[in-house]
Design an enzyme around this catalytic site. Sequence first.
Site, short mmCIF file in Angstrom:
data_model
loop_
_atom_site.label_atom_id
_atom_site.label_comp_id
_atom_site.label_asym_id
_atom_site.label_seq_id
_atom_site.Cartn_x
_atom_site.Cartn_y
_atom_site.Cartn_z
N GLU A 48 108.47 55.60 8.95
CA GLU A 48 107.97 55.36 10.82
C GLU A 48 107.92 57.38 10.70
O GLU A 48 107.30 58.09 11.59
CB GLU A 48 108.67 55.51 12.27
CG GLU A 48 108.75 53.58 12.03
CD GLU A 48 109.70 52.53 10.97
OE1 GLU A 48 110.00 53.18 10.04
OE2 GLU A 48 108.90 51.35 11.47
N PHE A 77 111.31 52.82 16.68
CA PHE A 77 111.18 53.66 15.16
C PHE A 77 110.53 54.65 15.51
O PHE A 77 110.67 55.55 15.13
CB PHE A 77 111.11 52.53 14.97
CG PHE A 77 111.62 51.62 14.14
CD1 PHE A 77 112.97 51.78 13.95
CD2 PHE A 77 110.98 49.95 14.55
CE1 PHE A 77 114.29 50.62 14.22
CE2 PHE A 77 112.02 49.51 13.99
CZ PHE A 77 113.47 49.60 14.32
#
Lengths: 328, 275
Positions: free
Chosen positions: A66, A92
């Site tokens: 991410e 995330f």
Amino acid sequence: MKFSPALIKTYARMGQKGAAAGIGMMELAKQDPDMRVVVADSVAIASLGRFYNSYPDRVINAGISEQSMVGIAAGLSSEDGRAVYACTYAAFVLVKAIEFVRHNLGYHQFNVKLVGNSAGFAMETLSISHWATEDIAMARTIPNMTILSAADCLEAIKCVMAAHDISGPVYVRLSGLLNCPMVYEQDFDFQVGKANTLREGEDVTIIATGMMVRESLDAAELLAAQGINCTVVDMHTIKPIDTKCLDKTFAKSKLVVSVEEHTIIGGLGGAIAEYKADKENIPRLVRIGVEDNFGKLGDLRFCWEQHGLTAPQIAERIEKELNNKKRV
Amino acid sequence: MTRKILSEEKIKALCKRMRLHAMDMAVAAGNRGAHVSGSLSCIEIYAVLYGAILKYDIDDPLWKDRDRFIAGKEHARLAEYPVRAEMGFYSPDVLNSYEQNDGLLVGHQLKKELGVEYASMSLGMEMPFVVGKALIAKQTEQKYHVYCLLGDAECEEGPVWEAFIAAAHYKLDNLTVIIDRNCMSVDGNTEELMAQLDMQKKMEAFGWESTTVEGHDIHQLIEALNHKPEGKPYAIIAKTTKGKGVSFIENNKAWHQAVMTEQLYQKALEEIKNS
């Protein structure tokens, strides 16, 4: 885009992320061929299946990374300022990638839209790592961020579309599950930075965001039966917060209550408290949310119950606070 | 008008001037100290890039077909800022304002008109950004090439490798990364602290084409940088000496960030001038 009541009912079944990706982002893709979407192995997670099948070249998978996803999104946008959406779980896209968000979106102001889904407790028993109950607070501290938080599926569509009209970084917070309860049964006017008052009552003002808007409306109904009349506000834009609405609220209510599926530190309640700190002679603020703990693990409603976030609990808390004369 | 390609001799002379500027900047940074040694290790890399490789137009710094150079290796501003002054992006006088409050060259700021395509600042920040930039350049069929300079110890940051994976996956053959392999980080020798081992093999294992060169050898750097593989991103491992060119700074970890006193400044100038 115009939305009929029948369509709105259909969207409600899709959940916020399904409606946002399947309707809102599909429409944006038609309007803007330059728009790109970055995922972190999250086409399915972000309900982007239809989008991907229609526009495979506009979806870039960064892999399960991410931080890199947010950096890549910035790079994609850096030449011509095109809108780039980065979509995965709120836990995330924002919490895990926070330094990349601060740097690329906050400081450099690249035109990246983070769409974080399943915020709050929607990840249920996948638990703390997948919940996002600090994301608003984290995003709020970063300069130049706009934060939108959808109360239902129709508003989720409007949030992702409004994010495109903003030239600069946006965090769109989506929450809830499939079959998301409706707040708006008819089309309505959505303006970034302008809160929607959904119900008027002279005793208490409840300012809620996300899934807590529906719960707050239900709480207001329970309180009305006891003769306590509540105003309920959908604060869909948390940054910049609608200060006109807050001023109006402070002027007329005996008690102001914030309700969020998020920590009471630095989120919606925090934003209201910070604004209130500079004012004099204003009503007390009760912040309902996660009180600096993680709570027990379970399904969505069980988690809400742990933190007093269901409609009956919200109603009970408000009644108690109103009766607490010493403090009001 | 695009810039002329400098001869190897001229690049050597440029390196000398850059090292002298770096010493001036270290003095300008004052008692807070400056990141000296990591800058000195990549002087030749910067000089070759700006002297012989990158396409840019000094009269039109925002020329759309200019090559995009993204500087990682955040503690190398004493190499990056002098080369752009020498090439005419701004006057060398500006270097004296280095690290002055609200100055043109304080810290690292995104200023495309001054040649700064991205301010990476935090280590590992630039590599994912570079992948996005190179990817959109391919998708939109741009003519420019994307270059990025990384530190070897910077490659201890995880997102660097996330982006390395993505660059190979997307076959970014419009991307060249140079890794300044000076084998030192703040606390000392990388191979003792966190061994990077054979970085060329690592890059190859990640699906890149890679080569290793002597990072202070201008001829080798030019040859390596002129190579453009097809279908793969390209990584050049440049073996360098941290602090190169000043004896008391070379391989001395105390000079990662240090204060340049008048006495040491004079000694450094003498060494550089006589080199």
